[in-house]
Motif scaffolding. Structure first.
Motif, short mmCIF file in Angstrom:
data_model
loop_
_atom_site.label_atom_id
_atom_site.label_comp_id
_atom_site.label_asym_id
_atom_site.label_seq_id
_atom_site.Cartn_x
_atom_site.Cartn_y
_atom_site.Cartn_z
N UNK A 294 6.50 3.52 -6.19
CA UNK A 294 5.91 3.81 -7.50
C UNK A 294 6.30 5.20 -7.98
N UNK A 295 6.39 6.17 -7.09
CA UNK A 295 6.77 7.53 -7.45
C UNK A 295 8.21 7.55 -7.96
N UNK A 296 9.10 6.86 -7.26
CA UNK A 296 10.50 6.80 -7.65
C UNK A 296 10.63 6.10 -9.01
N UNK A 297 9.93 4.99 -9.20
CA UNK A 297 10.00 4.26 -10.48
C UNK A 297 9.50 5.12 -11.63
N UNK A 298 8.40 5.80 -11.42
CA UNK A 298 7.81 6.57 -12.52
C UNK A 298 8.60 7.83 -12.84
N UNK A 299 9.42 8.30 -11.92
CA UNK A 299 10.27 9.46 -12.17
C UNK A 299 11.45 9.11 -13.08
N UNK A 300 11.74 7.83 -13.21
CA UNK A 300 12.87 7.36 -14.03
C UNK A 300 12.33 6.62 -15.26
N UNK B 137 0.82 -1.22 0.00
CA UNK B 137 0.00 0.00 0.00
C UNK B 137 0.86 1.28 0.00
N UNK B 138 1.87 1.34 0.85
CA UNK B 138 2.73 2.52 0.93
C UNK B 138 3.52 2.77 -0.35
N UNK B 139 3.79 1.71 -1.11
CA UNK B 139 4.51 1.84 -2.38
C UNK B 139 3.70 2.62 -3.41
N UNK B 140 2.40 2.67 -3.23
CA UNK B 140 1.50 3.25 -4.23
C UNK B 140 1.04 4.66 -3.88
N UNK C 223 1.43 10.65 -3.50
CA UNK C 223 1.74 11.92 -2.86
C UNK C 223 3.08 11.89 -2.12
N UNK C 224 3.65 10.70 -1.96
CA UNK C 224 4.93 10.52 -1.28
C UNK C 224 6.04 10.43 -2.32
N UNK C 225 6.90 11.42 -2.37
CA UNK C 225 7.98 11.45 -3.36
C UNK C 225 8.98 10.31 -3.20
N UNK C 226 8.96 9.64 -2.04
CA UNK C 226 9.88 8.52 -1.80
C UNK C 226 9.21 7.16 -1.95
N UNK C 227 7.91 7.16 -2.25
CA UNK C 227 7.20 5.90 -2.45
C UNK C 227 7.78 5.18 -3.67
#
Length: 159
Positions: free
Chosen positions: A53-59, A41-44, A47-51
């Motif tokens: 999914x957020x990290x993966x999608x930024x790259x 759940x926290x991976x998704x 709104x969390x820049x360190x989650x």
């Protein structure tokens, strides 16, 4: 009649339910694209820049590992490729899937779940990564789309 496969990634269950209905409507085999490390759940939390999914999608070059690379792609002529929209495109694990298989001569039909977000840059990304395949325009569905509606959509594609 062409051999069809519904290959999908689902993080919360909506795309899974839709994919099961689509497989029935299209008379297709069903395959779940699973990450080697399942998303929690926290991976998704977008709104969390360190989650995760957020990290993966930024790259744009991120390729999360799949749990297995045993999808029956070789036997399929048509691959319905399902996923939720993340940051206006396909999740990075879809990129991993597209690069793992020879899609030459196949038709790839993206479909995605979203409350309202479009595929955005995802269409072009999928077209680029599905080397040698004909990629149809992606279609957005709600998680509540009926099998009857999906059957009508499949028939409209004239595959």
């Amino acid at each position: 009649m062409s051999k069809k496969l519904v290959a999908y990634f689902s993080a919360s269950g909506s795309t899974s339910r839709l994919s099961q209905s689509l497989a029935a409507a299209a008379e297709a085999d069903l395959y779940e694209i699973r990450p080697a490390v399942p998303y929690q759940r926290g991976d998704l939390n977008w709104m969390d820049k360190k989650a995760r999914s957020t990290v993966e999608m930024a790259d744009p070059n991120c390729r999360p590992a799949m749990a297995a690379a045993d999808a029956p792609v070789a036997e399929a002529d048509v691959i319905f490729l399902g996923f939720p929209i993340w940051w206006y495109r396909e999740p990075a694990i879809i990129d991993t899937f597209l690069e793992a298989y020879d899609l030459s001569g196949k038709t790839v039909v993206p479909f995605f779940t979203s409350g309202g977000s479009p595929l955005g840059e995802g269409q072009g990304r999928i077209e680029k990564l599905a080397k040698g395949a004909k990629v149809l325009n992606g279609k957005r569905f709600s998680g509540r789309t009926s099998e009857k509606e999906l059957k009508a959509w499949v028939e409209s594609l004239a595959l």
